[in-house]
Design a protein around this motif. Structure first.
Motif, mmCIF file in Angstrom:
data_model
loop_
_atom_site.group_PDB
_atom_site.id
_atom_site.type_symbol
_atom_site.label_atom_id
_atom_site.label_comp_id
_atom_site.label_asym_id
_atom_site.label_seq_id
_atom_site.Cartn_x
_atom_site.Cartn_y
_atom_site.Cartn_z
ATOM 1 N N PHE A 128 -0.655 -1.175 -4.705
ATOM 2 C CA PHE A 128 -1.916 -0.238 -4.728
ATOM 3 C C PHE A 128 -1.678 0.947 -5.351
ATOM 4 O O PHE A 128 -1.268 1.589 -4.429
ATOM 5 N N ALA A 129 -2.292 1.111 -6.359
ATOM 6 C CA ALA A 129 -2.050 2.555 -6.991
ATOM 7 C C ALA A 129 -3.215 3.632 -6.688
ATOM 8 O O ALA A 129 -2.921 4.649 -6.666
ATOM 9 N N PHE A 130 -4.313 2.784 -6.951
ATOM 10 C CA PHE A 130 -5.742 3.874 -6.684
ATOM 11 C C PHE A 130 -6.800 3.082 -6.371
ATOM 12 O O PHE A 130 -6.984 1.939 -6.895
ATOM 13 N N SER A 131 -7.466 3.434 -5.236
ATOM 14 C CA SER A 131 -8.326 2.683 -4.849
ATOM 15 C C SER A 131 -9.912 3.122 -5.297
ATOM 16 O O SER A 131 -9.888 4.115 -5.814
ATOM 17 N N SER A 136 -7.388 -0.425 4.291
ATOM 18 C CA SER A 136 -7.657 0.718 3.389
ATOM 19 C C SER A 136 -8.701 -0.030 2.136
ATOM 20 O O SER A 136 -8.300 0.211 0.866
ATOM 21 N N ILE A 164 1.084 -1.213 -0.118
ATOM 22 C CA ILE A 164 0.197 -0.059 -0.026
ATOM 23 C C ILE A 164 1.030 1.292 -0.205
ATOM 24 O O ILE A 164 1.392 1.495 1.079
ATOM 25 N N MET A 165 1.097 1.834 -1.314
ATOM 26 C CA MET A 165 2.012 2.854 -1.363
ATOM 27 C C MET A 165 1.473 4.147 -0.727
ATOM 28 O O MET A 165 0.848 4.859 -1.517
ATOM 29 N N ASP A 166 1.492 4.392 0.487
ATOM 30 C CA ASP A 166 1.095 5.601 1.078
ATOM 31 C C ASP A 166 1.720 6.820 1.498
ATOM 32 O O ASP A 166 2.828 6.333 2.017
ATOM 33 N N ARG A 222 2.642 -1.378 4.172
ATOM 34 C CA ARG A 222 2.026 -0.403 4.166
ATOM 35 C C ARG A 222 2.962 0.932 4.580
ATOM 36 O O ARG A 222 3.485 0.821 5.614
ATOM 37 N N ARG A 251 -3.847 0.516 8.478
ATOM 38 C CA ARG A 251 -5.070 0.143 8.365
ATOM 39 C C ARG A 251 -4.873 -0.760 6.666
ATOM 40 O O ARG A 251 -4.005 -0.318 6.213
ATOM 41 N N ASN A 307 -10.478 6.278 -3.991
ATOM 42 C CA ASN A 307 -9.768 7.559 -4.259
ATOM 43 C C ASN A 307 -10.344 8.421 -5.252
ATOM 44 O O ASN A 307 -10.143 9.489 -5.604
ATOM 45 N N ARG A 335 -11.339 11.993 -4.215
ATOM 46 C CA ARG A 335 -10.549 13.119 -4.038
ATOM 47 C C ARG A 335 -10.734 14.191 -4.759
ATOM 48 O O ARG A 335 -11.731 14.100 -5.838
HETATM 49 C C1 IPE Z 1 -4.876 3.811 0.361
HETATM 50 O O1 IPE Z 1 -4.501 4.931 0.571
HETATM 51 C C2 IPE Z 1 -4.793 3.646 -1.367
HETATM 52 C C3 IPE Z 1 -3.444 3.496 -1.962
HETATM 53 C C4 IPE Z 1 -2.223 3.582 -1.503
HETATM 54 C C5 IPE Z 1 -3.535 3.727 -3.497
HETATM 55 P P1 IPE Z 1 -5.246 6.125 0.979
HETATM 56 O O2 IPE Z 1 -4.557 7.320 1.480
HETATM 57 O O3 IPE Z 1 -6.501 6.216 0.000
HETATM 58 O O4 IPE Z 1 -6.067 5.383 2.294
HETATM 59 P P2 IPE Z 1 -6.851 5.992 3.331
HETATM 60 O O5 IPE Z 1 -7.975 6.814 2.632
HETATM 61 O O6 IPE Z 1 -5.880 6.885 4.262
HETATM 62 O O7 IPE Z 1 -7.476 4.720 4.240
#
Ligand code: IPE
Ligand code: IPE
Ligand code: MG
Length: 252
Positions: free
Chosen positions: A65-68, A199, A21-23, A191, A197, A71, A74
């Motif tokens: 995970f590039a785009f949920s 997500s 999860i690339m956050d 993550r 989490r 997302n 946004r």
């Molecule tokens: C999760 O990150 C989705 C990706 C990394 C693509 P988000 O930033 O959208 O997750 P939340 O909203 O903080 O849970």
């Protein structure tokens, strides 16, 4: 018998399938007084680094995970930049992936993407389909709940068409309809960005994955950090419901 570093490395329990999860792109950019988009752009370099790291570690599958599916909520401007970036990276990087024998695929509900993007994805998947090295899956408009609901729908349709018996719906047949079912089980889920989490990422697939959370923001994540996560994985005892004693017995 001489023990050298190489043979010690071979003793390691290697993860076969890693997901990330690339956050933290937005916060990385904001910390530097830049707009969020700068963080997404900088994050592309980290993607390159983990692909390189995965090949080096002989991982079979890497899922990013590039785009949920969430997302889309946004600001429209950010979503549109992300789509352009996706398109740009796809056209620029796919040849390099192909040259490195990487099999590329996108998982998620692609129907919401522009025709142009869908075509570009299909083209990249076709080009790399027969490659035998790392399987790189990029999750775009992906949601774990969507994946499970979609699998249930496939099974229901088979029953409706008399291709399958209701009694044959079980976790194995449902698993076969979920994304990534042809790959090794997910071993390690990383993550970045400091949140603890999932997500709505790989809900079904992470049933027995090991979780690794780091404060590091995605654009700062590199090959060294990736190796660190693999080392931590190596220290974990995976029991799959058994006792620690049973697991040690099997390992002997
Ligand atoms: C999760 O990150 C989705 C990706 C990394 C693509 P988000 O930033 O959208 O997750 P939340 O909203 O903080 O849970
Ligand atoms: C992850 O970084 C990338 C996507 C979700 C597309 P974020 O954009 O969520 O960055 P933060 O979490 O706001 O810092
Ligand atoms: Mg985020």
């Amino acid at each position: 018998m001489t023990t050298n570093v190489a043979s010690l490395d071979e003793d390691k329990k290697k993860p076969q399938h890693i997901a990330i999860i690339m956050d933290g792109n937005g916060r990385w950019a904001q910390a530097q007084g830049k707009g969020r988009v700068a963080g997404h752009k900088a994050g592309v370099e980290s993607v390159r680094a983990v692909v390189k790291g995965a090949r080096k570690a002989q991982v079979k599958a890497l899922t990013l995970f590039a785009f949920s599916s969430e997302n889309w909520q946004r600001p429209a401007k950010e979503v549109s930049v992300l789509m352009d970036l996706f398109m740009f990276v796809l056209t620029r990087e796919v040849k390099r992936l192909h040259k490195n024998n990487i099999c590329f695929q996108v998982i998620g509900d692609l129907s919401r993407f522009s025709d142009k993007l869908q075509k570009s994805i299909k083209k990249s998947e076709l080009l790399t389909a027969d490659n035998t090295g790392l399987v790189l899956s990029v999750a775009a408009n992906y949601g774990g709940r969507w994946d499970i609901a979609n699998a249930a729908k496939q099974l229901a349709s088979k029953v409706q068409k008399d291709e399958m018996l209701l009694e044959d719906i079980n976790e194995h047949s449902l698993h076969k309809q979920t994304c990534l079912s042809g790959l090794p089980e997910l071993d390690l889920l990383i993550r970045t960005g400091g949140d603890y989490r999932i997500s709505n990422f790989l809900l079904w697939q992470s049933a027995y994955a090991e979780f690794y959370f780091t404060e590091i923001l995605w654009p700062d994540f590199n090959e060294v950090e990736f190796e660190k996560a693999i080392d931590v994985f190596d220290q974990r005892e995976r029991r799959f419901g058994k006792t620690g004693e049973q697991v040690k017995q099997i390992e002997k």
